[in-house]
Write a protein that holds these residues in place. Structure first.
Motif, PDB file in Angstrom:
ATOM      1  N   VAL A   1      40.957  76.781  56.438  1.00 41.51           N
ATOM      2  CA  VAL A   1      40.723  78.197  55.959  1.00 41.51           C
ATOM      3  C   VAL A   1      41.168  79.292  57.038  1.00 41.51           C
ATOM      4  CG1 VAL A   1      38.258  78.270  56.310  1.00 41.51           C
ATOM      5  CG2 VAL A   1      39.353  79.295  54.333  1.00 41.51           C
TER       6      VAL A   1
ATOM      7  N   ARG B   1      42.431  86.182  57.641  1.00 37.21           N
ATOM      8  CA  ARG B   1      43.204  86.704  56.566  1.00 37.21           C
ATOM      9  C   ARG B   1      42.277  86.971  55.508  1.00 37.21           C
ATOM     10  NH1 ARG B   1      47.606  83.351  54.351  1.00 37.21           N
ATOM     11  NH2 ARG B   1      47.663  84.985  53.180  1.00 37.21           N
ATOM     12  N   GLY B   2      41.039  86.281  55.533  1.00 32.48           N
ATOM     13  CA  GLY B   2      40.265  86.598  54.447  1.00 32.48           C
ATOM     14  C   GLY B   2      40.125  85.541  53.574  1.00 32.48           C
ATOM     15  N   GLU B   3      40.531  84.241  53.961  1.00 35.10           N
ATOM     16  CA  GLU B   3      40.737  83.155  52.897  1.00 35.10           C
ATOM     17  C   GLU B   3      39.350  82.624  53.021  1.00 35.10           C
ATOM     18  OE1 GLU B   3      45.168  81.556  53.842  1.00 35.10           O
ATOM     19  OE2 GLU B   3      43.585  80.650  54.811  1.00 35.10           O
ATOM     20  N   ILE B   4      39.116  82.236  51.720  1.00 30.01           N
ATOM     21  CA  ILE B   4      37.759  81.494  51.446  1.00 30.01           C
ATOM     22  C   ILE B   4      38.093  80.187  50.584  1.00 30.01           C
ATOM     23  CG2 ILE B   4      36.309  83.478  51.697  1.00 30.01           C
ATOM     24  CD1 ILE B   4      36.304  83.406  48.446  1.00 30.01           C
ATOM     25  N   TYR B   5      37.219  79.216  50.563  1.00 31.90           N
ATOM     26  CA  TYR B   5      37.401  78.120  49.801  1.00 31.90           C
ATOM     27  C   TYR B   5      37.186  78.436  48.334  1.00 31.90           C
ATOM     28  CZ  TYR B   5      37.766  75.140  53.772  1.00 31.90           C
ATOM     29  OH  TYR B   5      38.102  74.671  55.260  1.00 31.90           O
ATOM     30  N   ASP B   6      37.976  77.786  47.542  1.00 31.20           N
ATOM     31  CA  ASP B   6      37.866  77.797  46.250  1.00 31.20           C
ATOM     32  C   ASP B   6      36.579  76.775  45.891  1.00 31.20           C
ATOM     33  OD1 ASP B   6      38.272  77.544  43.516  1.00 31.20           O
ATOM     34  OD2 ASP B   6      40.042  76.394  43.594  1.00 31.20           O
ATOM     35  N   VAL B   7      35.609  77.741  45.317  1.00 32.64           N
ATOM     36  CA  VAL B   7      34.338  77.019  44.825  1.00 32.64           C
ATOM     37  C   VAL B   7      34.362  77.010  43.343  1.00 32.64           C
ATOM     38  CG1 VAL B   7      31.903  77.445  44.446  1.00 32.64           C
ATOM     39  CG2 VAL B   7      33.125  78.237  46.625  1.00 32.64           C
TER      40      VAL B   7
ATOM     41  N   SER C   1      39.882  82.617  58.254  1.00 35.13           N
ATOM     42  CA  SER C   1      39.257  83.769  57.789  1.00 35.13           C
ATOM     43  C   SER C   1      39.590  84.958  58.425  1.00 35.13           C
ATOM     44  CB  SER C   1      37.763  83.538  58.613  1.00 35.13           C
ATOM     45  OG  SER C   1      37.141  82.440  58.308  1.00 35.13           O
TER      46      SER C   1
ATOM     47  N   ASP D   1      45.050  84.678  45.495  1.00 30.88           N
ATOM     48  CA  ASP D   1      45.649  84.350  46.795  1.00 30.88           C
ATOM     49  C   ASP D   1      45.023  84.021  47.672  1.00 30.88           C
ATOM     50  OD1 ASP D   1      47.227  86.097  44.921  1.00 30.88           O
ATOM     51  OD2 ASP D   1      47.420  87.813  46.295  1.00 30.88           O
ATOM     52  N   GLU D   2      43.755  84.173  47.869  1.00 34.54           N
ATOM     53  CA  GLU D   2      42.894  84.150  49.159  1.00 34.54           C
ATOM     54  C   GLU D   2      42.132  82.661  49.243  1.00 34.54           C
ATOM     55  OE1 GLU D   2      42.154  85.694  46.342  1.00 34.54           O
ATOM     56  OE2 GLU D   2      39.966  85.833  46.139  1.00 34.54           O
TER      57      GLU D   2
ATOM     58  N   PRO E   1      39.311  73.055  48.949  1.00 36.48           N
ATOM     59  CA  PRO E   1      38.156  72.356  50.074  1.00 36.48           C
ATOM     60  C   PRO E   1      39.012  71.097  50.804  1.00 36.48           C
ATOM     61  CG  PRO E   1      37.022  72.697  48.216  1.00 36.48           C
ATOM     62  CD  PRO E   1      38.461  72.998  47.936  1.00 36.48           C
TER      63      PRO E   1
END
Lengths: 650, 650
Positions: free
Chosen positions: A202, A206-212, A204, A193-194, A198
């Motif tokens: 994003v 909401r705790g979103e991070i990029y999909d690495v 932050s 979900d988070e 790229p």
């Protein structure tokens, strides 16, 4: 099924076997010759014609009958009548009879009757005659039909990985299309979900991070000879995720997902595997990488749409591997277990062992009873020996691998690796070039520009204090430190300076930088200096104590306390936010820009770059310190030269 | 200009300098992240944000205030009230107060007020409370904002060749497009009246051959990091050739042509260089490769068509290199002089020195005063040492390189390399794998199928007689010989057999093959055997004396001569075409199929494969002989096992 606990961990060998039991092969495809480089032939190719297809003159000169030249030499040439000429790409018009010659170009067809040729350099012409000043034997200077490749000859064997040289051979045979192994199609399904792809914004908060993992694994798949298919990110929509997983199963030879921290995604994956295949393995005794899944996904009945069918897995089933969610873990598991299987399916050999022997730069403890795949960096010491240091930015770090050169495999039975112990580093790829220079310390814009001009530096911006410590420990070549030396006689700075003298640390260069308070554009709060932070109700953002800026700030506050006849502690207590230190050198400025603070600790250059206001406090020196044993190392000398060129040398 | 004679040859260094003086760089382009693998960054990329962007829970558990856990242990847990839960991708709804905890998932945002977290394994729940059975310190199990990458930090330096690990870092920073060096565009213009592109029909009577250089050089360009642009083949149309050269100059950073044997093509190239640029170099002292041209081509005024403009050379000029026409020469010059310049323009490092040390397998004479680039193959001898043998199929051969592993550079001053002398082989690429088995000898369909099952064999189909000779000389591992041994007591066969015994040659396996006369489908000429060739007016096509088939034919004719009470010579004289031997094992059959002959020497399998008729004469044994010193070599053992599996072992 026991979902989130991995009690009975499979051994690494069992994991390899489980993946090996699945068919990842993509079948056969025909590619045009200009796309064939690097592909793997599936069948033997035999020559269908002779190369050359005719008896061919190897030089410019005269085609003739060899016996007409017997006995000829410089002094006593043979005289022949030139009856015609023939060029490359022409069919000879006449036969060559006794006493006759035909002028011929390199590559042209030897006329009937001629059995040899004489190069033009060994002849003279006289009217319609040619004087041949050498004797030749039958076959001289002629390449006979089939001499290069003979019709029926085995040209290239199955499994050949096609190089430019092979393309030359195929060209010569007139082959413009070759049957090669299809690259295994590897679908990458992103769960979580988070995660945000790229390029998208994003959030932050909401705790979103990029999909690495998606792009990284896709690149790893392509590196291993597979074709990566990136499926759209399903977010938290369980139905959509399920639909994507099933679609990937239909279309691909292997489906990869990387574990999500959201239970819902895990549930979907388990459900699809249960309904449509079989879970073969569930948890592996490696670190990192424990939560790895291996399964088989059966492809459902063919669809009616023919175009979809073509993309379907050739084997009637698809393999599934669930990678751990943390990027470092995901890549380690991918490299160790999945990439070899993709290479095998693609028909590519394992890369030649790219390993480096080195000594551990420091002790590393480890006692978890699992095979450990330890990312490491390597650095050459003053004697040209390779030092190996673990790279670990903590669980969940996404970027550790970019700072590592390879992996050391540590056996489950090993409790610790001692300093100086010999280890074998498996480089990430044979073309990994360990850095020419390893630096640590303060982040600084001037330094960044200097580094841009070096060949292949690595710089770990750990801050001044950890930089000093690591330099003392003997791993890096240089440390870059910022902060007070003389003017502000802070005890710590003095102690450190004494330490430099004691260890023989060499200063390669230095420059000054202006630091102060970064404020909003136009300085609407009219902040004039440190006193405002203490005396007014302003929100401040500090750096961590690792930073040299923080040391200078502390010294400046101590000076102010002296002036005011109070303690440093009292002043610090009065600053709202003093204890909240951020690691990143631009983060205080970004907090100010975002309106979350009134002032942040930073550099004038940062304020300028981000179009913010700046209230100067002082200059501080930035110093480049070298390990005395490494002064003659080429990368250190290159840095010293660059410092000298820019006038930063002491 | 002195066109076809190269009197003042430039040195190899001068040639490198001339090419180095030209700008091949293609400028900058932006590529999406999923196309960035292997590309070279042109600029430093700094982090524009903190990673993670928030304080992040590293595990599943409870976020809390560290000081609320002071003194807690298994026996005496701290009891906290669970007030809320927060998952990854959610914004925490409430603050954590004293005595409170929030259930938190891995990757979720730490709620305000909490400064540490406890993993779920160290807790128990009791109603709404959690019992915390361990003490934690502030920061425990939390990854702070920017701890992975800090905003403003130098992420990747200019010149970085992007690996999957770097793609991980870029993903983490949200970067979905990167500025990279454009691949240099390299135009390939094919000249030569006699050349035909693979896939099209070739007319051997007119001396047409397939264009080997275009696709081969294109593959070499791509290998070196360039983008190859193949221009259509102009044939013998001078105007079209000139138009293509000028078009390539406009569109590319480098234009390559490979020398043609047709004077007209050379004229066009000289004219274009004279009118539009400058010839820098004309002839280089290397062998092969002497006729090399280097020039500069200026780009004419921009065109009005915007779309064309985009493709124009970024530097306002284009480099030109004229490669020699012979494929081996062209590739050697390309590899030695052009590929390094393309790599440099592409920003790619020279491949790590991929060299092998070995000993010359035989003496090689050479005294031409030019640097020699000698293609060689390598083979491991019985002691595991590397033997190096020159690969030279004669001037104009197109395929030598496919049989070579690398190049030995021989200095101009070296007259010869002695047998056993140490040499350094520069492998064609770091991933060249020398063959596991080197075989020489007769071409045979059964053998070809056997070879298909070996790992990486090399087989040179030189014929039985040269195969025996080379085996005696000690270079190959095995020789495959065909021909009479016992039944037809030919003197040569006897002598060879005695030789085998004397040298200890080992027979690894053998099989029989049926040979005879290949005739037209349905055998319209009603040929019944050898006698028909002698007694009737039939055109026959023979093989060369290198072939074991020819030896068996000779023995059969000798038997027939005995029967008839005449000499072998008389019978041979009566056969039309007996002396015209073709090297290729299928060529006689193909001559029959084309209607050029009534009968050809060949195998039943060949006749069957090509749907031709067959008149059997006899069986002959095919034998696999091994060098006795190589019996334990893995590739030889693998061959022996394969022979055994198929029942061919003696």
């Amino acid at each position: 099924m026991d979902r989130k606990e991995f009690r009975d961990l499979a051994s690494p060998d069992e994991a390899r076997e489980a993946i090996g039991s699945l068919s990842l092969e993509g079948g056969v495809e025909r590619v045009p010759l200009d796309d064939a480089r690097g592909r793997v032939l599936v069948a033997r190719l035999d020559a269908e014609l002779d190369v050359p297809g005719f008896d061919r003159a190897s030089l410019d000169g005269y085609a003739l009958r060899a016996k007409d030249t017997f006995g000829a030499d410089e002094a006593d040439p043979a005289r022949l009548t030139v009856t015609d000429e023939v060029h490359a790409g022409e069919e000879p018009a006449i036969e060559v009879g006794e006493g006759e010659a035909v002028e011929i170009s390199t590559g042209a067809v030897m006329p009937t009757g001629a059995d040899a040729m004489v190069p033009v350099e060994r002849t003279d012409t006289e009217g319609d005659d040619v004087l041949v000043r050498t004797a030749v034997a039958p076959g001289d200077n002629v390449m006979f039909a089939g001499a290069d490749v003979a019709a029926g000859e085995r040209a290239l064997g199955p499994g050949t990985r096609i190089t430019p040289r092979d393309i030359g051979l195929l060209s010569a045979l007139g082959i413009d299309e070759v049957p090669v192994r299809a690259r295994p199609r590897v679908g990458i399904v992103s769960t979580g979900d988070e995660l945000v792809r790229p390029g998208e914004p994003v959030d932050s908060d909401r705790g979103e991070i990029y999909d690495v993992n998606s792009y990284t694994i896709a690149a790893g798949v392509e590196d291993a000879g597979g074709e990566a298919v990136l499926y759209p990110h399903a977010g938290d929509d369980q139905d959509e995720m399920e639909r994507l997983l099933r679609e990937a199963t239909e279309e691909c030879d292997l489906v990869l997902s990387s574990g999500s921290t959201s239970a819902s995604a895990v549930d979907v994956i388990y459900r699809v595997i249960e309904e449509q295949g079989k879970l073969l393995l569930h948890g592996v005794a490696v670190k990192p990488g424990k939560p790895m899944l291996v399964g088989r996904l059966d492809v459902s009945a063919p669809r009616s749409d023919g175009s979809e069918d073509e993309q379907r897995s050739s084997s009637g089933q698809s393999a599934y591997v669930g990678l751990p969610g943390y990027p470092v873990s995901a890549m380690m598991v991918f490299r160790t277990f999945v990439a070899p299987a993709i290479r095998e399916a693609a028909g590519l050999p394992e890369p030649e062992a790219a390993t480096v022997e080195g000594r551990m730069a420091r002790q590393e403890r480890y006692a978890e009873g699992r095979l450990r795949l330890m990312p490491v960096g390597v650095v050459t010491d003053g004697d040209g020996e390779t030092l190996v240091y673990p790279v670990d930015k903590g669980s969940g770090a996404t970027t550790s691998l970019a700072e590592a050169d390879g992996v050391v495999e540590v056996d489950p039975g090993t409790d610790y690796l001692d300093e100086g112990e010999s280890v074998t580093v498996h480089l990430f790829s044979p073309d990994v070039r360990p850095p020419t220079l390893l630096g640590v310390g303060e982040d600084d814009p001037t330094l960044n520009r200097l580094l841009d001009r070096l060949e292949n530096p690595r710089y770990l911006a750990v801050g001044t204090r950890p930089g000093r410590r690591r330099l003392r420990e003997g791993v890096p070549d240089v440390a870059v430190v910022a902060g007070p030396i003389d003017r502000h006689g802070a005890a710590t700075a003095e102690a450190e300076h004494a330490g430099e003298r004691a260890t023989g640390t060499v200063e390669l260069g230095r420059w000054d930088r202006e630091w102060g308070l970064i404020v909003r554009p136009g300085n609407p709060a009219e902040i004039e200096g440190l006193a405002d932070l203490i005396d007014r109700d302003l929100r401040f953002v500090n750096r961590t104590t690792d930073s040299g800026l923080r040391t200078s700030l502390g010294a400046a506050i101590a000076d102010l306390a002296d002036e005011r006849g109070t303690t440093r502690h009292d002043l610090v207590d009065a600053i709202d936010g003093f204890d909240l230190g951020l690691r990143a050198h631009e983060s205080p400025a970004r907090n100010v820009a975002a309106g979350d603070a009134d002032a942040g600790l930073g550099l004038r250059t940062t304020a300028d770059r981000l179009d913010l206001g700046f209230v100067p406090i002082d200059d501080q020196p930035v110093r480049v310190l070298a390990n005395p044993d490494r002064r003659e190392k080429p990368g250190v000398r290159e840095l010293a030269r660059t410092l000298e060129t820019d006038g930063y040398q002491q």
